[in-house]
Motif scaffolding. Structure first.
Motif, PDB file in Angstrom:
ATOM      1  N   ARG A   1       0.817  -1.216   0.000  1.00 42.52           N
ATOM      2  CA  ARG A   1       0.000   0.000   0.000  1.00 42.52           C
ATOM      3  C   ARG A   1       0.850   1.264   0.000  1.00 42.52           C
ATOM      4  NH1 ARG A   1      -3.948  -0.986   4.942  1.00 42.52           N
ATOM      5  NH2 ARG A   1      -1.919  -1.303   5.886  1.00 42.52           N
ATOM      6  N   SER A   2       2.161   1.109  -0.077  1.00 41.94           N
ATOM      7  CA  SER A   2       3.045   2.273  -0.079  1.00 41.94           C
ATOM      8  C   SER A   2       3.317   2.722  -1.514  1.00 41.94           C
ATOM      9  CB  SER A   2       4.367   1.936   0.620  1.00 41.94           C
ATOM     10  OG  SER A   2       5.263   1.308  -0.271  1.00 41.94           O
ATOM     11  N   PRO A   3       3.859   3.926  -1.690  1.00 40.40           N
ATOM     12  CA  PRO A   3       4.193   4.380  -3.047  1.00 40.40           C
ATOM     13  C   PRO A   3       5.531   3.846  -3.561  1.00 40.40           C
ATOM     14  CG  PRO A   3       4.619   6.128  -1.462  1.00 40.40           C
ATOM     15  CD  PRO A   3       4.003   4.996  -0.691  1.00 40.40           C
ATOM     16  N   LEU A   4       6.286   3.157  -2.722  1.00 38.31           N
ATOM     17  CA  LEU A   4       7.613   2.673  -3.097  1.00 38.31           C
ATOM     18  C   LEU A   4       7.631   1.162  -3.267  1.00 38.31           C
ATOM     19  CD1 LEU A   4       9.771   4.735  -0.582  1.00 38.31           C
ATOM     20  CD2 LEU A   4       9.332   5.263  -2.981  1.00 38.31           C
ATOM     21  N   ALA A   5       8.484   0.683  -4.149  1.00 41.08           N
ATOM     22  CA  ALA A   5       8.674  -0.762  -4.297  1.00 41.08           C
ATOM     23  C   ALA A   5       9.411  -1.284  -3.069  1.00 41.08           C
ATOM     24  CB  ALA A   5       9.471  -1.065  -5.562  1.00 41.08           C
ATOM     25  N   VAL A   6       9.030  -2.476  -2.621  1.00 39.66           N
ATOM     26  CA  VAL A   6       9.646  -3.094  -1.450  1.00 39.66           C
ATOM     27  C   VAL A   6      10.175  -4.478  -1.823  1.00 39.66           C
ATOM     28  CG1 VAL A   6       8.240  -1.812   0.210  1.00 39.66           C
ATOM     29  CG2 VAL A   6       7.439  -4.016  -0.633  1.00 39.66           C
ATOM     30  N   ARG A   7      11.040  -5.013  -0.968  1.00 40.87           N
ATOM     31  CA  ARG A   7      11.596  -6.348  -1.194  1.00 40.87           C
ATOM     32  C   ARG A   7      11.848  -7.006   0.159  1.00 40.87           C
ATOM     33  NH1 ARG A   7      17.360  -6.517  -0.579  1.00 40.87           N
ATOM     34  NH2 ARG A   7      18.223  -4.434  -0.310  1.00 40.87           N
ATOM     35  N   ASP A   8      12.255  -8.263   0.115  1.00 44.74           N
ATOM     36  CA  ASP A   8      12.568  -9.029   1.320  1.00 44.74           C
ATOM     37  C   ASP A   8      11.445  -8.979   2.346  1.00 44.74           C
ATOM     38  OD1 ASP A   8      15.006  -9.618   0.142  1.00 44.74           O
ATOM     39  OD2 ASP A   8      16.024  -7.931   1.105  1.00 44.74           O
ATOM     40  N   LEU A   9      10.221  -9.244   1.877  1.00 43.68           N
ATOM     41  CA  LEU A   9       9.080  -9.277   2.784  1.00 43.68           C
ATOM     42  C   LEU A   9       9.138 -10.551   3.616  1.00 43.68           C
ATOM     43  CD1 LEU A   9       8.088  -7.310   0.490  1.00 43.68           C
ATOM     44  CD2 LEU A   9       5.816  -7.968   1.205  1.00 43.68           C
ATOM     45  N   GLU A  10       9.044 -10.393   4.915  1.00 47.43           N
ATOM     46  CA  GLU A  10       8.979 -11.525   5.825  1.00 47.43           C
ATOM     47  C   GLU A  10       7.531 -11.661   6.284  1.00 47.43           C
ATOM     48  OE1 GLU A  10      12.038 -12.648   9.016  1.00 47.43           O
ATOM     49  OE2 GLU A  10      10.419 -11.652  10.105  1.00 47.43           O
ATOM     50  N   LEU A  11       6.942 -12.790   5.994  1.00 48.39           N
ATOM     51  CA  LEU A  11       5.545 -13.051   6.324  1.00 48.39           C
ATOM     52  C   LEU A  11       5.516 -14.076   7.449  1.00 48.39           C
ATOM     53  CD1 LEU A  11       4.970 -13.265   2.602  1.00 48.39           C
ATOM     54  CD2 LEU A  11       3.722 -11.610   3.982  1.00 48.39           C
ATOM     55  N   SER A  12       5.091 -13.636   8.618  1.00 44.42           N
ATOM     56  CA  SER A  12       5.013 -14.513   9.786  1.00 44.42           C
ATOM     57  C   SER A  12       3.591 -15.039   9.898  1.00 44.42           C
ATOM     58  CB  SER A  12       5.379 -13.750  11.056  1.00 44.42           C
ATOM     59  OG  SER A  12       6.702 -13.271  10.978  1.00 44.42           O
ATOM     60  N   TYR A  13       3.467 -16.291  10.292  1.00 45.77           N
ATOM     61  CA  TYR A  13       2.142 -16.872  10.458  1.00 45.77           C
ATOM     62  C   TYR A  13       2.131 -17.841  11.628  1.00 45.77           C
ATOM     63  CZ  TYR A  13       4.197 -20.631   7.585  1.00 45.77           C
ATOM     64  OH  TYR A  13       4.993 -21.614   7.078  1.00 45.77           O
ATOM     65  N   ALA A  14       0.942 -18.016  12.180  1.00 46.28           N
ATOM     66  CA  ALA A  14       0.725 -18.964  13.274  1.00 46.28           C
ATOM     67  C   ALA A  14      -0.580 -19.682  12.993  1.00 46.28           C
ATOM     68  CB  ALA A  14       0.662 -18.234  14.611  1.00 46.28           C
ATOM     69  N   TRP A  15      -0.657 -20.957  13.400  1.00 46.47           N
ATOM     70  CA  TRP A  15      -1.880 -21.719  13.203  1.00 46.47           C
ATOM     71  C   TRP A  15      -2.010 -22.779  14.287  1.00 46.47           C
ATOM     72  CZ3 TRP A  15       2.628 -23.031  10.951  1.00 46.47           C
ATOM     73  CH2 TRP A  15       2.960 -24.375  10.840  1.00 46.47           C
ATOM     74  N   LEU A  16      -3.229 -23.155  14.522  1.00 46.14           N
ATOM     75  CA  LEU A  16      -3.510 -24.260  15.435  1.00 46.14           C
ATOM     76  C   LEU A  16      -3.519 -25.540  14.619  1.00 46.14           C
ATOM     77  CD1 LEU A  16      -6.435 -22.851  17.637  1.00 46.14           C
ATOM     78  CD2 LEU A  16      -4.053 -23.196  18.305  1.00 46.14           C
ATOM     79  N   ASP A  17      -2.684 -26.511  15.015  1.00 47.45           N
ATOM     80  CA  ASP A  17      -2.679 -27.777  14.284  1.00 47.45           C
ATOM     81  C   ASP A  17      -3.856 -28.643  14.745  1.00 47.45           C
ATOM     82  OD1 ASP A  17      -1.929 -28.986  16.700  1.00 47.45           O
ATOM     83  OD2 ASP A  17       0.163 -29.265  16.102  1.00 47.45           O
TER      84      ASP A  17
END
Length: 193
Positions: free
Chosen positions: A126-142
């Motif tokens: 949603r920013s006006p600049l290009a980004v890189r190296d996005l770290e996507l953290s997630y958690a779930w119930l097994d």
């Protein structure tokens, strides 16, 4: 000829000291001539008479150069509200200063499931600049009710307004379980240039 322009703005202030424009333009010329203390005084005077995106942007740039990050961000946030060139520049500077600390403010994310109930993370810059190296953290119930965690990395780049998705490798019994069992968040990102 910045010096000549500066002289003209000084003359206009002698003739009309209560009008913000002369102080603003004088401050802009002083900034270009790297006379920063004088520029700050002129821009502060213009802001007292009429706050403008231009003055906020330049004051933000000076604060950024002096390491006054919070003050710079405050100026950029105010300037970014303007639908102008300075507003757009301020938005970019704000992202440069804040992305590392608050990536989820600029990169939206959500968990979704496909037709096979496989969980994906969708994310949008949603920013006006290009980004890189996005770290996507997630958690779930097994299936045993234990919380599990993971991370995915998207190298990018991801341009302003662009979106992508990655599979998390998790499969649910039904799509109705998604909201209860899975959380995602962008926990890191860098400017692409």
């Amino acid at each position: 000829d910045y010096d000549r322009a500066l002289s003209s703005y000084r003359k206009s202030l002698e003739l009309n000291p209560g009008f913000f424009y002369g102080y603003l333009r004088k401050g802009q010329m002083e900034y270009r001539l790297e006379r920063l203390p004088a520029a700050r005084r002129s821009l502060d005077e213009s802001m007292e008479l009429m706050p403008t995106a231009e003055a906020h942007y330049l004051l933000g740039m000076m604060d950024k150069a002096e390491g006054k990050t919070q003050s710079a961000m405050d100026h950029f946030q105010t300037a970014a509200k303007s639908d102008s060139e300075m507003g757009r520049k301020a938005s970019e500077e704000l992202v440069r200063l804040d992305l590392g600390n608050n990536p989820s403010r600029y990169i939206a994310s959500r968990a979704v499931v496909d037709g096979n109930n496989t969980v994906w993370v969708q994310f949008q810059n949603r920013s006006p600049l290009a980004v890189r190296d996005l770290e996507l953290s997630y958690a779930w119930l097994d299936e045993a009710g234990q919380t599990r965690q993971g991370r995915k990395l998207f190298k990018g780049p991801l341009g302003g307004g662009e979106q992508e998705q990655l599979s998390l490798g998790i499969r649910l019994n039904s799509a109705a379980e998604l909201q209860r069992r899975v959380r995602v968040e962008v926990s890191g990102a860098r400017i692409a240039n």
